[in-house]
Design an enzyme around this catalytic site. Sequence first.
Site, mmCIF file in Angstrom:
data_model
loop_
_atom_site.group_PDB
_atom_site.id
_atom_site.type_symbol
_atom_site.label_atom_id
_atom_site.label_comp_id
_atom_site.label_asym_id
_atom_site.label_seq_id
_atom_site.Cartn_x
_atom_site.Cartn_y
_atom_site.Cartn_z
ATOM 1 N N SER A 173 -32.202 -93.353 -9.274
ATOM 2 C CA SER A 173 -31.764 -94.716 -9.584
ATOM 3 C C SER A 173 -32.121 -95.046 -11.032
ATOM 4 O O SER A 173 -31.655 -94.361 -11.933
ATOM 5 C CB SER A 173 -32.397 -95.705 -8.595
ATOM 6 N N HIS A 199 -27.571 -94.444 -8.211
ATOM 7 C CA HIS A 199 -27.218 -95.851 -8.039
ATOM 8 C C HIS A 199 -26.501 -96.345 -9.291
ATOM 9 O O HIS A 199 -27.082 -96.386 -10.374
ATOM 10 C CB HIS A 199 -28.467 -96.701 -7.803
ATOM 11 N N ASP A 295 -35.202 -96.253 -1.360
ATOM 12 C CA ASP A 295 -34.011 -95.545 -0.901
ATOM 13 C C ASP A 295 -34.215 -94.041 -1.081
ATOM 14 O O ASP A 295 -34.561 -93.579 -2.165
ATOM 15 C CB ASP A 295 -32.779 -96.007 -1.685
#
Length: 351
Positions: A173, A199, A295
């Site tokens: 991310s 992401h 995540d």
Amino acid sequence: MVDDSAVVRQVLVNVLNDAADIEVIATAADPLLAIEKMRKQWPDVIVLDVEMPRMDGITFLRKIMSERPTPVVICSTLTEKGARVTMDALAAGAVAVVTKPRLGLKQFLTESADELVATVRSAARANVKRLAARVTAAPLEAEVKHTADVILPAQSGRAMAQTTERIVAIGTSTGGTQALEEVLTALPRVCPGIVIVQHMPEKFTAAFAARLNGLCQIAVKEAANNDRVMPGRALIAPGGKHLLLRRSGAQYFVEVLEGPPVNRHRPSVDVLFRSAARAAGSNALGIIMTGMGDDGAAGLLEMRQAGARTVAQDEQTSIVFGMPKEAIKRGGADRILALGAMAREIVTQLQ
């Protein structure tokens, strides 16, 4: 907040000031005005447009990163040109990208306001000095939280067909665009097939993949439904879509599909990792790298429990030590490696 549109500035300021832990201390219509205001009070985070008068955002970003490294979030339009320029900004040291409010203001407030706030919070925690060194060397309605189970199909219980083909699943991310570039550009043409969740908003991943494809020995592309996972090629999940790994006989394919956000993200690292655990088992290598939140932590643990090798990036080389830290905490990582060791670990999969 640096943007030449007064309307955009006002919308973003209102969204950020509504967050209890965020204060917008100044706005500017162009980088030269921003520099004047920043001399009086330096911000923790800069939200920056890339196409502005007098000085473009990329030039301003490079100036900031060379003189006083500060986390920068790029606010860009959903256009092909905007995506290309945004990739240049990420390469120059920006930590993240968010999409600009479009004509549908209500839609932006419903769909993107929380993402903007979360991205700014994440950027504030970024180790931007490390990033600079690498470059130079509240919802309107109750939130429904989902796990990867809402995306993954029910397991059939049938035994997997035997295969020796290896695959690598990577999730990242904040700070991940630079980390992925460092890893993928170090890989030789002969390496396992790679599937990636980074992401990133929709429309930007195609430009990101195209940029990497021009830098790497391996092929890199934005994943399309039913693409085969092949040695020497990396597939990047499209922004706004989940990416799953599938098995058909001894071959791997990807499925790109809609679905609710998982862990507040779409694509979700957990969705990819858990599908890799089911489809590839011990033939997989799971890697979780820099990023905020959790995540991928549950998915990496599931991969390890399925027999896969699993790796988390270490704190020293992570821009944001959030996702790797959570994966380590839950016992999902059997190894903790520096970013510079990741490419070697991937090549080892061939052995």
